[in-house]
Design an enzyme around this catalytic site. Structure first.
Site, PDB file in Angstrom:
ATOM      1  N   TYR A   1     -15.144   9.955 -29.769  1.00 62.82           N
ATOM      2  CA  TYR A   1     -13.723  10.341 -29.854  1.00 62.82           C
ATOM      3  C   TYR A   1     -12.922   9.240 -30.554  1.00 62.82           C
ATOM      4  CZ  TYR A   1      -8.836  10.607 -28.338  1.00 62.82           C
ATOM      5  OH  TYR A   1      -7.455  10.606 -28.314  1.00 62.82           O
TER       6      TYR A   1
ATOM      7  N   LYS B   1     -10.927   9.298 -34.187  1.00 60.62           N
ATOM      8  CA  LYS B   1      -9.484   9.027 -34.325  1.00 60.62           C
ATOM      9  C   LYS B   1      -9.266   7.822 -35.247  1.00 60.62           C
ATOM     10  CE  LYS B   1      -6.419  10.799 -32.575  1.00 60.62           C
ATOM     11  NZ  LYS B   1      -5.612  12.007 -32.951  1.00 60.62           N
TER      12      LYS B   1
ATOM     13  N   THR C   1      -4.271   7.142 -30.845  1.00 57.62           N
ATOM     14  CA  THR C   1      -4.560   6.591 -29.521  1.00 57.62           C
ATOM     15  C   THR C   1      -4.817   5.082 -29.578  1.00 57.62           C
ATOM     16  OG1 THR C   1      -6.313   6.576 -27.847  1.00 57.62           O
ATOM     17  CG2 THR C   1      -6.949   7.368 -29.981  1.00 57.62           C
ATOM     18  N   ASP C   2      -4.654   4.434 -28.426  1.00 57.94           N
ATOM     19  CA  ASP C   2      -4.992   3.005 -28.350  1.00 57.94           C
ATOM     20  C   ASP C   2      -6.512   2.791 -28.292  1.00 57.94           C
ATOM     21  OD1 ASP C   2      -5.470   3.941 -25.768  1.00 57.94           O
ATOM     22  OD2 ASP C   2      -4.271   2.413 -24.755  1.00 57.94           O
ATOM     23  N   GLU C   3      -7.268   3.899 -28.101  1.00 57.26           N
ATOM     24  CA  GLU C   3      -8.724   3.741 -27.941  1.00 57.26           C
ATOM     25  C   GLU C   3      -9.398   3.279 -29.227  1.00 57.26           C
ATOM     26  OE1 GLU C   3     -10.596   6.757 -25.539  1.00 57.26           O
ATOM     27  OE2 GLU C   3      -8.708   7.211 -24.523  1.00 57.26           O
TER      28      GLU C   3
END
Ligand code: NAD
Ligand code: TYD
Length: 363
Positions: free
Chosen positions: A160, A164, A134-136
């Site tokens: 989260y 990741k 993810t870009d998060e």
């Protein structure tokens, strides 16, 4: 026939990927999914009797099971979607996120390394481990910051995102240390068919149809870069086929929207496709509620690398993709009803009760 092992293929993106994988060519897939609350075997109904699809209910953290699946099916690639994926749940209970996203990914990498080490010749040469992320992991952008590139520093803010990020680092280390041919993709927010209605777009769609409040966190000005799930799946196929091992690829929709913009557009589409009996506007249901703790303000992706190297670009505009998605939810009432189990209702009560206490203002 090309066989791959997909993890998390009963979830939102994984099931879209599996369905498209079979539709594009004569491919096979072993689909390993634990069927958590987010996994839904119904998503795979259309391939239930397809002999090319082998579904296995199991945990990516079960090293013996994964090793056995690899030995038996000899896949040419692993496409790793399985994860705990919802930020709000990670805030209320981070442990599952560490167990699946960090430890689970570690065990999967170990099993992959064992399998790949015993391969030889072209089988070893062509094997790939594609880690879907993810870009998060890059944290939050200010309003005038340039979008995230593959060299943006990691700065995860939610449990989260941190889990990741940890899995991305492990995947990277397995390439650099052991030579395992790992590819990592970091994608922006997805939307489309089969998304579990805890995420913004399906949750708002469901509430709007039921005439319930539409809970917008904070001031609604947080920005996400939205990508239609089919475009994400196409990008993953391109990276799998032509990506360079050891590289990471950012994937985004070039479609930054504030949450309020998203919800207003969604309400407009629903009003048009399914007018309320009293002709009232669904935007009137928008309710500002307490903000998410540590809520990242803005995500945006610079997808120049995948565009230049692999020729990928999103095909679906946000307006078109959202209309298509809303129509899918309207056409799939039984799917929606089936996912709204007791556990789902309990989550909604728990998550939005505390948020309501501090909110209530209307735009
Ligand atoms: P999802 O929550 O809809 O699906 C996750 C799937 O993984 C479910 O089917 C679940 O049963 C399965 N799973 C969970 N734990 C497991 C375990 N221990 N063993 C085996 N299976 C397990 O998630 P999604 O939105 O489809 O996301 C898929 C992947 O894409 C995730 O890795 C996520 O981080 C990443 N991603 C998601 C988005 C997004 O907008 N949804 C954006 C970028 C990246
Ligand atoms: P979400 O779909 O949970 O994705 P992520 O947090 O991974 O980006 O949320 C998207 C945006 O919508 C995010 O800024 C939080 C916001 N949001 C709301 O305002 N209300 C809600 O009920 C939900 C679920 C999300």
């Amino acid at each position: 026939m090309r066989t791959i092992l997909v993890t998390g293929g009963a979830g939102f993106i994984g099931s879209n990927f599996v369905l498209e994988w079979f539709s594009k060519a004569d491919h096979a897939a072993v689909n390993l999914d634990r069927l958590t609350y987010a996994g839904n075997i119904q998503n795979l109904e259309s391939v239930a009797d397809d002999p090319r699809h082998v579904f296995v209910q199991g945990d990516i953290g079960d090293g013996a099971l994964v090793a056995e699946l690899l030995r038996r099916h000899r896949p040419q690639a692993i496409v790793h979607f399985a994860a705990e994926s919802h930020v709000d749940r990670s805030i209320l209970g981070p442990e599952d996120f560490v167990a699946t996203n960090v430890t689970g990914t570690f065990r999967l990498l170990e099993a992959a390394r064992g399998y790949w080490s015993d391969l030889s010749g072209s089988e070893r040469e062509s094997f790939r481990f594609l880690h879907v992320s993810t870009d998060e992991v890059y944290g939050s952008l200010g309003p005038h910051d340039a979008p995230f590139t593959e060299s943006s520093p990691y700065a995860p803010n939610s449990p989260y995102a941190a889990s990741k990020a940890a899995s991305d680092h492990l995947a990277r280390a397995y390439y650099h240390t052991y030579g395992l041919p790992v590819l990592t993709t970091n994608c922006s927010n997805n939307y489309g068919p089969y998304q579990f209605p805890e995420k913004l777009i399906p949750l708002m769609c469901l509430n709007a149809l039921d005439g319930k409040p539409l809970p917008v966190y904070g001031d609604g000005a947080n920005v996400r870069d939205w990508l239609y799930v089919g475009d994400h799946c196409e990008a993953i196929r391109a990276v799998l086929a032509h990506g360079r091992p050891g590289e990471t690829y950012n994937i985004g929709g070039d479609s930054e929207k504030t949450n309020l913009e998203v919800v207003h557009t969604l309400c407009g589409i629903l009003d048009e496709l399914r007018p309320r009996p009293d002709s009232g506007k669904r935007a009137a249901l928008i309710t500002f509620v307490k903000d998410r703790p540590g809520h990242d303000r803005r995500y945006a992706i610079d997808a120049a690398k995948i565009r230049k190297e692999l020729g990928w670009r999103p095909r679906m505009s946000f307006e078109e993709g959202l209309r298509h998605t809303v129509q899918w939810y309207l056409d799939n009432g039984p799917w929606l009803q089936a996912v709204q189990t007791g556990a789902y209702r309990q989550w909604i009560d728990q998550q939005y009760e505390s948020a309501r206490q501090a909110g209530g203002a209307r735009p």
